[in-house]
Scaffold this motif. Structure first.
Motif, PDB file in Angstrom:
ATOM      1  N   THR A  18       0.839  -1.201   0.000  1.00  0.00           N
ATOM      2  CA  THR A  18       0.000   0.000   0.000  1.00  0.00           C
ATOM      3  C   THR A  18       0.869   1.245   0.000  1.00  0.00           C
ATOM      4  OG1 THR A  18      -1.564  -1.259   1.343  1.00  0.00           O
ATOM      5  CG2 THR A  18      -1.952   1.106   1.122  1.00  0.00           C
ATOM      6  N   ASP A  19       0.535   2.198  -0.861  1.00  0.00           N
ATOM      7  CA  ASP A  19       1.227   3.488  -0.914  1.00  0.00           C
ATOM      8  C   ASP A  19       0.468   4.497  -0.065  1.00  0.00           C
ATOM      9  OD1 ASP A  19       3.195   2.580  -2.643  1.00  0.00           O
ATOM     10  OD2 ASP A  19       1.981   2.980  -4.414  1.00  0.00           O
ATOM     11  N   VAL A  20       1.144   5.018   0.968  1.00  0.00           N
ATOM     12  CA  VAL A  20       0.537   5.969   1.904  1.00  0.00           C
ATOM     13  C   VAL A  20       1.305   7.285   1.810  1.00  0.00           C
ATOM     14  CG1 VAL A  20      -0.157   6.385   4.287  1.00  0.00           C
ATOM     15  CG2 VAL A  20      -0.083   4.051   3.404  1.00  0.00           C
ATOM     16  N   VAL A  80       1.937   9.246   9.280  1.00  0.00           N
ATOM     17  CA  VAL A  80       2.129   9.502  10.714  1.00  0.00           C
ATOM     18  C   VAL A  80       0.937   9.015  11.536  1.00  0.00           C
ATOM     19  CG1 VAL A  80       3.672  11.442  10.309  1.00  0.00           C
ATOM     20  CG2 VAL A  80       1.208  11.835  10.424  1.00  0.00           C
ATOM     21  N   LYS A  81      -0.200   8.762  10.896  1.00  0.00           N
ATOM     22  CA  LYS A  81      -1.380   8.293  11.612  1.00  0.00           C
ATOM     23  C   LYS A  81      -1.416   6.777  11.741  1.00  0.00           C
ATOM     24  CE  LYS A  81      -3.978  12.127   9.529  1.00  0.00           C
ATOM     25  NZ  LYS A  81      -5.138  12.483   8.665  1.00  0.00           N
ATOM     26  N   LEU A  82      -0.508   6.094  11.079  1.00  0.00           N
ATOM     27  CA  LEU A  82      -0.516   4.640  11.079  1.00  0.00           C
ATOM     28  C   LEU A  82       0.400   4.097  12.165  1.00  0.00           C
ATOM     29  CD1 LEU A  82      -0.383   3.878   7.248  1.00  0.00           C
ATOM     30  CD2 LEU A  82      -2.345   4.484   8.669  1.00  0.00           C
ATOM     31  N   ARG A  83       0.120   2.873  12.579  1.00  0.00           N
ATOM     32  CA  ARG A  83       0.968   2.155  13.533  1.00  0.00           C
ATOM     33  C   ARG A  83       0.861   0.666  13.216  1.00  0.00           C
ATOM     34  NH1 ARG A  83      -3.810   3.187  15.947  1.00  0.00           N
ATOM     35  NH2 ARG A  83      -4.815   1.452  17.075  1.00  0.00           N
ATOM     36  N   GLU A  84       1.934  -0.031  13.453  1.00  0.00           N
ATOM     37  CA  GLU A  84       1.944  -1.466  13.181  1.00  0.00           C
ATOM     38  C   GLU A  84       0.990  -2.182  14.131  1.00  0.00           C
ATOM     39  OE1 GLU A  84       5.928  -2.830  13.362  1.00  0.00           O
ATOM     40  OE2 GLU A  84       6.603  -1.673  11.622  1.00  0.00           O
ATOM     41  N   LEU A 135      -2.097  -4.298  10.084  1.00  0.00           N
ATOM     42  CA  LEU A 135      -0.903  -3.738   9.465  1.00  0.00           C
ATOM     43  C   LEU A 135       0.337  -4.442  10.018  1.00  0.00           C
ATOM     44  CD1 LEU A 135       0.399  -1.674   7.614  1.00  0.00           C
ATOM     45  CD2 LEU A 135       0.285  -0.009   9.475  1.00  0.00           C
ATOM     46  N   ARG A 136       1.147  -5.011   9.114  1.00  0.00           N
ATOM     47  CA  ARG A 136       2.339  -5.758   9.533  1.00  0.00           C
ATOM     48  C   ARG A 136       3.583  -4.887   9.597  1.00  0.00           C
ATOM     49  NH1 ARG A 136       6.097  -8.556   6.240  1.00  0.00           N
ATOM     50  NH2 ARG A 136       4.655  -8.539   4.479  1.00  0.00           N
ATOM     51  N   GLN A 137       3.793  -4.016   8.614  1.00  0.00           N
ATOM     52  CA  GLN A 137       5.043  -3.265   8.555  1.00  0.00           C
ATOM     53  C   GLN A 137       4.833  -1.950   7.822  1.00  0.00           C
ATOM     54  OE1 GLN A 137       8.064  -5.012   6.099  1.00  0.00           O
ATOM     55  NE2 GLN A 137       9.707  -3.758   6.902  1.00  0.00           N
ATOM     56  N   ILE A 138       5.524  -0.920   8.295  1.00  0.00           N
ATOM     57  CA  ILE A 138       5.631   0.360   7.585  1.00  0.00           C
ATOM     58  C   ILE A 138       7.097   0.541   7.240  1.00  0.00           C
ATOM     59  CG2 ILE A 138       5.221   2.839   7.663  1.00  0.00           C
ATOM     60  CD1 ILE A 138       3.193   2.323   9.889  1.00  0.00           C
ATOM     61  N   GLN A 139       7.425   0.524   5.971  1.00  0.00           N
ATOM     62  CA  GLN A 139       8.829   0.636   5.577  1.00  0.00           C
ATOM     63  C   GLN A 139       9.366   2.023   5.928  1.00  0.00           C
ATOM     64  OE1 GLN A 139       9.293  -0.569   1.488  1.00  0.00           O
ATOM     65  NE2 GLN A 139       8.897  -2.713   1.965  1.00  0.00           N
ATOM     66  N   VAL A 180       5.397  12.328  -1.668  1.00  0.00           N
ATOM     67  CA  VAL A 180       6.250  11.257  -1.177  1.00  0.00           C
ATOM     68  C   VAL A 180       5.358  10.159  -0.619  1.00  0.00           C
ATOM     69  CG1 VAL A 180       8.081  10.633   0.430  1.00  0.00           C
ATOM     70  CG2 VAL A 180       8.094  12.881  -0.674  1.00  0.00           C
ATOM     71  N   LEU A 181       5.570   8.936  -1.081  1.00  0.00           N
ATOM     72  CA  LEU A 181       4.745   7.804  -0.688  1.00  0.00           C
ATOM     73  C   LEU A 181       5.584   6.790   0.066  1.00  0.00           C
ATOM     74  CD1 LEU A 181       2.709   7.279  -3.980  1.00  0.00           C
ATOM     75  CD2 LEU A 181       1.989   8.497  -1.928  1.00  0.00           C
ATOM     76  N   TYR A 182       5.024   6.287   1.176  1.00  0.00           N
ATOM     77  CA  TYR A 182       5.646   5.238   1.965  1.00  0.00           C
ATOM     78  C   TYR A 182       4.853   3.948   1.774  1.00  0.00           C
ATOM     79  CZ  TYR A 182       8.399   8.863   4.255  1.00  0.00           C
ATOM     80  OH  TYR A 182       9.270   9.895   4.505  1.00  0.00           O
ATOM     81  N   THR A 183       5.537   2.828   1.941  1.00  0.00           N
ATOM     82  CA  THR A 183       4.921   1.532   1.703  1.00  0.00           C
ATOM     83  C   THR A 183       4.519   0.893   3.019  1.00  0.00           C
ATOM     84  OG1 THR A 183       6.262   1.216  -0.282  1.00  0.00           O
ATOM     85  CG2 THR A 183       5.229  -0.730   0.662  1.00  0.00           C
TER      86      THR A 183
END
Length: 424
Positions: free
Chosen positions: A265-267, A273-277, A297-301, A324-327
């Motif tokens: 997923t591209d975030v 910053v609103k996500l957490r594993e 959610l397993r991992q935020i690269q 800028v997109l994070y996976t």
């Protein structure tokens, strides 16, 4: 005295009775009463119109001064109970949890391709075979050389036994001066040379054994086996094709484990910053928008993915304005096979949720955290409320309003101001 009557005086009027010529010797005017009746009808008409006008004006006055109902002035929505959740939306691609590219490690012609796309294989199963005539010939040649070296080694070892005995005899004879010192040294030298030759032969044998193992391995690689269990998702070679493994590993097929899928997923940087594993999430696919898949959610690269080439990296600069997109990665079981590689997923990360909560529209809430409740008597109660879970359109209320009350979201039309009552 006589009165002369003219012809016009004797002429009767239409619809009037003809009077007698004279009464007591006097001439009478004609008895015509029509003008009197017309005057009375006109007065009645005027009086009727006046009464109707006054009645209409009275009706208009009553209607004009009557206060409009609150429902005609305000847009209202009833407070209801429902489940509510706040989410972060993103888009992802569905990929297999594990996959491997199977290639050829030896050069040769692809003789047999024993699988097709969609076949399920187990680890160790033969999936392709390469013509191994060259490898077989190399193995036979190395085995022959190895046999020759071992024979030479045996001959050298036999000569070493004779040389050692000869040294022992010359050593005994040299003590009695039966042989010269030179003869003794010569036999000793011959023995040491044989020992060196034997060591060299053993080294060549070890080297030949290593070459033999390499060729046997290459011969074994001619039978290509599946390194993992899974499903064949692509085949990139054909039977009869010549594969050259000297410069690059030719790709034959790809095997993937489709029982578990991973969503990449591209975030955006504003939402990551609103996500957490470990947080809950759900997603849908374009083909099945009515079905929800749930996961965690397993991992935020830690860094954005690199572009595929240098040109893209050069174009993607901080000044370009690109987002800028994070996976973010998460896994989902796929026992029924409904999820396929390459599908697009619409992902919703749940940042907050509440079940059976009192819900009002966001439009009903002002900047002070207050809502306006339209009471049954037409008055408006301004109340301070406690806010819980909030979405883009709805707000969960923990206290301040009751189920079924109507909150004002806007105005329909202008009217007299309603009575406000501020409640704590």
């Amino acid at each position: 005295m006589s009165i002369t009557k003219t012809s016009s005086e004797r002429m009767p009027t239409m619809n009037a009775p003809v009077p007698p010529d004279d009464v007591d010797g006097l001439a009478l005017p004609p008895a015509w009463t029509a003008p009197a009746r017309r005057a009375r009808g006109s007065r009645r008409l005027v009086l009727g119109l006046s009464a109707a006008g006054l009645a209409a004006l009275g009706t208009f006055a009553v209607m004009g001064f009557r206060a409009p109902s609150p429902d005609s002035l305000y847009e209202t929505v009833a407070v209801t109970r429902q489940d509510i959740e706040s989410t972060v939306a993103a888009t992802g691609k569905i990929q297999p949890y594990a996959s491997v590219d199977v290639g050829a490690q030896v050069t040769g012609q692809l003789k047999h391709l024993r699988v097709a796309v969609g076949d399920k294989v187990t680890a160790g199963r033969v999936v392709a075979e390469i013509d191994a005539e060259v490898q077989s010939a190399k193995v036979e040649g190395i085995e022959a050389d190895l046999a020759r070296l071992r024979a030479e080694l045996a001959e050298q070892e036999a000569g070493l036994v004779f040389a050692e005995r000869n040294v022992e005899r010359h050593q005994t004879l040299s003590q009695t001066s039966a042989v010269s010192k030179l003869a003794f040294e010569t036999t000793t030298r011959d023995r040491d040379i044989l020992i060196a030759r034997i060591d060299a032969s053993k080294a060549r044998i070890r080297q030949m054994q290593a070459d033999l193992r390499a060729q046997k391995t290459a011969l074994r690689f001619a039978r290509i086996t599946a390194p993992m269990g899974g499903t064949v998702v692509s085949v990139d070679a054909k039977e009869g094709q010549t594969l050259n493994a000297n410069y690059d590993t030719p790709l034959i097929l790809q095997i993937a484990d489709l029982d578990t899928m991973t969503v990449w997923t591209d975030v955006s940087e504003a939402d990551v910053v609103k996500l957490r594993e470990g947080m809950p999430l759900w997603f849908t696919t374009l083909g099945r928008p009515d079905r929800k898949w749930h996961a965690t959610l397993r991992q935020i690269q830690p860094a954005p993915r690199r572009p595929d080439n240098k040109k893209a990296e050069t174009k993607t600069t901080p000044q370009s304005g690109n987002v800028v997109l994070y996976t973010a990665l998460f896994d989902v079981p796929n026992a029924d096979g409904s999820l396929r590689a390459g599908m697009t997923a619409q992902v919703f990360f749940v940042t907050a949720a509440a079940q059976n909560a009192l819900v009002v529209p966001v439009a009903s809430l002002n900047d002070k955290g207050e809502v306006r409740v339209l009471r049954e008597d037409g008055t408006i109660a301004v109340r301070k409320v406690e806010i819980g879970t909030r979405t883009r359109f709805l707000v969960g209320i923990t206290s301040g309003v009751a189920d079924g009350e109507r909150v004002i979201t806007g105005l329909k039309s202008a009217g007299p101001p309603a009575k406000l009552r501020v409640e704590s």
